[in-house]
Design a protein around this motif. Structure first.
Motif, mmCIF file in Angstrom:
data_model
loop_
_atom_site.group_PDB
_atom_site.id
_atom_site.type_symbol
_atom_site.label_atom_id
_atom_site.label_comp_id
_atom_site.label_asym_id
_atom_site.label_seq_id
_atom_site.Cartn_x
_atom_site.Cartn_y
_atom_site.Cartn_z
ATOM 1 N N CYS A 58 0.867 -1.178 0.000
ATOM 2 C CA CYS A 58 0.000 0.000 0.000
ATOM 3 C C CYS A 58 0.904 1.228 0.000
ATOM 4 C CB CYS A 58 -0.909 -0.016 1.221
ATOM 5 S SG CYS A 58 -2.119 1.318 1.258
ATOM 6 N N VAL A 59 1.000 1.919 -1.139
ATOM 7 C CA VAL A 59 2.009 2.965 -1.303
ATOM 8 C C VAL A 59 1.484 4.372 -1.039
ATOM 9 C CG1 VAL A 59 3.492 1.651 -2.858
ATOM 10 C CG2 VAL A 59 1.586 2.975 -3.798
ATOM 11 N N PHE A 60 0.197 4.517 -0.773
ATOM 12 C CA PHE A 60 -0.299 5.824 -0.350
ATOM 13 C C PHE A 60 -1.516 5.653 0.539
ATOM 14 C CE2 PHE A 60 -2.661 5.085 -4.286
ATOM 15 C CZ PHE A 60 -3.932 5.591 -4.040
ATOM 16 N N ASP A 61 -1.678 6.619 1.446
ATOM 17 C CA ASP A 61 -2.868 6.662 2.290
ATOM 18 C C ASP A 61 -3.994 7.354 1.536
ATOM 19 O OD1 ASP A 61 -1.355 5.544 4.289
ATOM 20 O OD2 ASP A 61 -1.289 7.337 5.549
ATOM 21 N N VAL A 62 -5.209 6.986 1.846
ATOM 22 C CA VAL A 62 -6.379 7.734 1.404
ATOM 23 C C VAL A 62 -7.006 8.365 2.638
ATOM 24 C CG1 VAL A 62 -8.721 7.602 0.477
ATOM 25 C CG2 VAL A 62 -6.862 6.374 -0.663
ATOM 26 N N ALA B 199 -15.846 -0.145 4.170
ATOM 27 C CA ALA B 199 -15.907 -0.944 2.946
ATOM 28 C C ALA B 199 -14.575 -1.008 2.201
ATOM 29 C CB ALA B 199 -16.982 -0.369 2.020
ATOM 30 N N ALA B 200 -13.545 -0.322 2.685
ATOM 31 C CA ALA B 200 -12.254 -0.310 1.996
ATOM 32 C C ALA B 200 -11.669 -1.719 1.925
ATOM 33 C CB ALA B 200 -11.292 0.624 2.712
ATOM 34 N N ALA B 201 -10.870 -1.963 0.899
ATOM 35 C CA ALA B 201 -10.260 -3.280 0.703
ATOM 36 C C ALA B 201 -9.356 -3.634 1.880
ATOM 37 C CB ALA B 201 -9.463 -3.290 -0.597
ATOM 38 N N PRO B 202 -9.275 -4.909 2.239
ATOM 39 C CA PRO B 202 -8.415 -5.336 3.353
ATOM 40 C C PRO B 202 -6.966 -4.908 3.132
ATOM 41 C CG PRO B 202 -9.861 -7.118 2.668
ATOM 42 C CD PRO B 202 -10.012 -6.037 1.636
ATOM 43 N N GLY B 203 -6.326 -4.480 4.195
ATOM 44 C CA GLY B 203 -4.921 -4.103 4.125
ATOM 45 C C GLY B 203 -4.661 -2.692 3.653
ATOM 46 N N MET B 204 -5.702 -1.975 3.246
ATOM 47 C CA MET B 204 -5.507 -0.610 2.767
ATOM 48 C C MET B 204 -5.479 0.363 3.943
ATOM 49 S SD MET B 204 -5.114 -0.953 -0.477
ATOM 50 C CE MET B 204 -4.250 -2.442 0.057
ATOM 51 N N ARG B 205 -4.745 1.447 3.768
ATOM 52 C CA ARG B 205 -4.607 2.465 4.802
ATOM 53 C C ARG B 205 -5.603 3.593 4.522
ATOM 54 N NH1 ARG B 205 -0.321 3.031 8.131
ATOM 55 N NH2 ARG B 205 -0.473 5.295 7.827
ATOM 56 N N VAL B 206 -6.588 3.720 5.402
ATOM 57 C CA VAL B 206 -7.642 4.717 5.241
ATOM 58 C C VAL B 206 -7.698 5.581 6.501
ATOM 59 C CG1 VAL B 206 -10.084 5.119 4.783
ATOM 60 C CG2 VAL B 206 -8.946 3.119 3.801
ATOM 61 N N ALA B 207 -7.728 6.893 6.291
ATOM 62 C CA ALA B 207 -7.815 7.843 7.400
ATOM 63 C C ALA B 207 -8.972 8.798 7.149
ATOM 64 C CB ALA B 207 -6.506 8.620 7.534
ATOM 65 N N VAL B 208 -9.262 9.625 8.134
ATOM 66 C CA VAL B 208 -10.328 10.621 8.009
ATOM 67 C C VAL B 208 -9.825 11.947 8.565
ATOM 68 C CG1 VAL B 208 -12.626 11.326 8.794
ATOM 69 C CG2 VAL B 208 -12.206 8.943 8.134
ATOM 70 N N ARG B 209 -10.105 13.024 7.832
ATOM 71 C CA ARG B 209 -9.896 14.363 8.385
ATOM 72 C C ARG B 209 -11.228 14.866 8.919
ATOM 73 N NH1 ARG B 209 -7.597 19.905 5.499
ATOM 74 N NH2 ARG B 209 -9.086 19.331 3.880
ATOM 75 N N VAL B 210 -11.262 15.121 10.210
ATOM 76 C CA VAL B 210 -12.473 15.628 10.850
ATOM 77 C C VAL B 210 -12.422 17.157 10.878
ATOM 78 C CG1 VAL B 210 -12.853 13.564 12.240
ATOM 79 C CG2 VAL B 210 -11.384 15.403 13.132
ATOM 80 N N HIS B 211 -13.435 17.775 11.455
ATOM 81 C CA HIS B 211 -13.432 19.220 11.625
ATOM 82 C C HIS B 211 -12.481 19.615 12.766
ATOM 83 C CE1 HIS B 211 -17.167 18.798 9.267
ATOM 84 N NE2 HIS B 211 -16.950 20.051 8.913
ATOM 85 N N PRO B 212 -12.069 20.879 12.830
ATOM 86 C CA PRO B 212 -11.191 21.320 13.920
ATOM 87 C C PRO B 212 -11.839 21.120 15.287
ATOM 88 C CG PRO B 212 -11.319 22.987 12.180
ATOM 89 C CD PRO B 212 -12.371 21.961 11.868
ATOM 90 N N HIS C 119 -5.270 6.395 11.016
ATOM 91 C CA HIS C 119 -5.067 7.564 11.868
ATOM 92 C C HIS C 119 -6.235 8.520 11.681
ATOM 93 C CE1 HIS C 119 -3.237 8.965 8.008
ATOM 94 N NE2 HIS C 119 -3.801 10.120 8.354
ATOM 95 N N LEU C 120 -6.279 9.533 12.525
ATOM 96 C CA LEU C 120 -7.251 10.607 12.399
ATOM 97 C C LEU C 120 -6.486 11.902 12.196
ATOM 98 C CD1 LEU C 120 -10.464 10.804 12.765
ATOM 99 C CD2 LEU C 120 -9.896 12.022 14.878
ATOM 100 N N MET C 121 -6.847 12.648 11.141
ATOM 101 C CA MET C 121 -6.225 13.945 10.875
ATOM 102 C C MET C 121 -7.068 15.048 11.495
ATOM 103 S SD MET C 121 -4.187 16.218 9.660
ATOM 104 C CE MET C 121 -2.988 15.384 8.610
ATOM 105 N N VAL C 122 -6.412 15.891 12.301
ATOM 106 C CA VAL C 122 -7.087 17.019 12.943
ATOM 107 C C VAL C 122 -6.527 18.311 12.363
ATOM 108 C CG1 VAL C 122 -7.654 18.162 15.111
ATOM 109 C CG2 VAL C 122 -7.379 15.673 15.043
ATOM 110 N N PRO C 123 -7.362 19.116 11.724
ATOM 111 C CA PRO C 123 -6.873 20.368 11.124
ATOM 112 C C PRO C 123 -6.823 21.505 12.133
ATOM 113 C CG PRO C 123 -9.184 20.073 10.609
ATOM 114 C CD PRO C 123 -8.769 18.861 11.413
ATOM 115 N N LYS C 124 -6.134 22.571 11.736
ATOM 116 C CA LYS C 124 -6.108 23.837 12.490
ATOM 117 C C LYS C 124 -5.741 23.657 13.955
ATOM 118 C CE LYS C 124 -9.093 26.277 9.261
ATOM 119 N NZ LYS C 124 -8.963 25.242 8.206
ATOM 120 N N VAL C 125 -4.743 22.837 14.183
ATOM 121 C CA VAL C 125 -4.207 22.665 15.534
ATOM 122 C C VAL C 125 -3.248 23.821 15.812
ATOM 123 C CG1 VAL C 125 -2.695 21.253 16.958
ATOM 124 C CG2 VAL C 125 -4.507 20.176 15.617
ATOM 125 N N ASP C 126 -3.519 24.586 16.842
ATOM 126 C CA ASP C 126 -2.693 25.746 17.179
ATOM 127 C C ASP C 126 -1.786 25.520 18.380
ATOM 128 O OD1 ASP C 126 -3.366 27.553 15.171
ATOM 129 O OD2 ASP C 126 -5.093 28.348 16.265
#
Length: 330
Positions: free
Chosen positions: A53-57, A83-96, A119-126
């Motif tokens: 798996c060469v990139f995250d989604v 529903a993502a395929a097994p072994g794939m790297r899937v993340a989510v960007r939530v709201h700040p 992982h979980l991506m958190v935007p606008k971290v100050d």
């Protein structure tokens, strides 16, 4: 002569850091339903092509959810992640963390699909307190082991980058170029957001270097910002190479499928680098990690560590390794 004893390079050279995070060099973002589905399909196709798996989604709630439709978008993202395929790297960007939808995002998405996310991506971290707030929300959702990645998007966040990187749940720091530029009230011109200007304006350059330095200081992954001119392949490739070669970044965002392969290419070591690294590592193993002379140059554990990291990056980008090195990545 006693035969050299094999010890795995990762354990010998990285020691306590041997378990440190190793991420794909590309993080691909999409937030519209049809594009999210296409991104997940492409991820599985390229994993079959490269053998890894060469990139995250990263499925995007912050920019993907329509105003007033945050709950529905979070439900959609949850179903796509599950529903993502097994072994794939899937993340989510939530709201700040200060957005009204943050807690609902985490409860809905992580509560149901936390075990499926990388992982979980958190935007606008100050500040560090924003990271603490996000970590507490994950814990409350039953995902105490899920890593956090954070987006540095303001002058204040750049000032606090080292504190932010120090938190044990933080896995990676990303630079949010466009919000960073717009946070300066017009003091940085618009071309500071461009593929060329972002590498020349002093405030933008300083921010990039601070973020990369903070990440490396704490063994985290610095992730470079977007290139908005997604139809300009040359601009994309040039920016990716500068990020990797000059600014210390080991990962980069993609916002269009056409950007994924240029990022992989730019962050991957060349064939000559790979061959040299394999030869040095093989000689080091045969010497049981004692110093060696290779082509008239002294090498010891400091340089062995560098060449091992070259090979780890080659593996992460799907590069074919010589047979002697393939066993190191089984």
């Amino acid at each position: 002569m006693t035969e050299a004893v094999f010890h795995h390079p990762r354990q010998v050279l990285l020691g306590a850091q041997a378990g440190a995070v190793a991420l794909p060099v590309c993080d691909h973002y999409s937030g519209v339903e049809v594009r999210m589905k296409k991104s997940l399909a492409l991820q599985a196709e390229m994993a079959a092509e490269f053998g890894a798996c060469v990139f995250d989604v990263t499925l995007d709630c912050e920019d993907g959810a329509p105003v007033g439709g945050e709950a529905e978008h979070a439900a959609l993202v949850t179903e796509l992640a599950l529903a993502a395929a097994p072994g794939m790297r899937v993340a989510v960007r939530v709201h700040p963390v200060d957005h009204p939808a943050f807690d609902a995002d985490v409860a809905a998405i992580v509560g149901r699909a936390g075990q499926r996310l990388c992982h979980l991506m958190v935007p606008k971290v100050d500040s560090l307190s924003d990271v603490v707030r996000a970590a507490e929300a994950l814990d409350a959702a039953g995902a105490s082991q899920l890593p956090l990645q954070v987006l540095i998007e303001s002058p204040l966040a750049v000032r606090n980058a080292f504190d932010i990187a120090s938190h044990p749940r933080v896995q990676s720091l990303s630079f949010g170029l466009m919000d960073f530029v717009s946070a300066h009230a017009g003091a940085i011109p618009a071309d500071g957001m461009g593929s060329a200007g972002q590498f020349s304006h002093p405030l933008v350059v300083r921010a990039k270097l601070e973020i990369a330095s903070a990440a490396h200081a704490f063994g985290k992954v610095p992730s470079h910002c977007v290139v908005t001119e997604f139809s300009d392949a040359n601009a994309m490739s040039a920016a990716a190479r500068r990020a990797a070669d000059e600014f210390g970044y080991t990962r980069m965002w993609s916002i269009h499928p056409s950007q994924i392969r240029p990022i992989l290419e730019a962050f991957a070591p060349g064939e000559r680098q790979i061959d040299e690294a394999v030869s040095i590592m093989d000689a080091a193993i045969r010497a049981d990690w004692a110093p060696i002379s290779f082509q008239g140059v002294l090498h010891d554990r400091a340089s062995y560590r560098l060449y091992w990291q070259v090979l780890e990056r080659a593996h992460a980008t799907g590069r074919k390794l010589p047979e002697v090195a393939q066993a190191w990545f089984l």
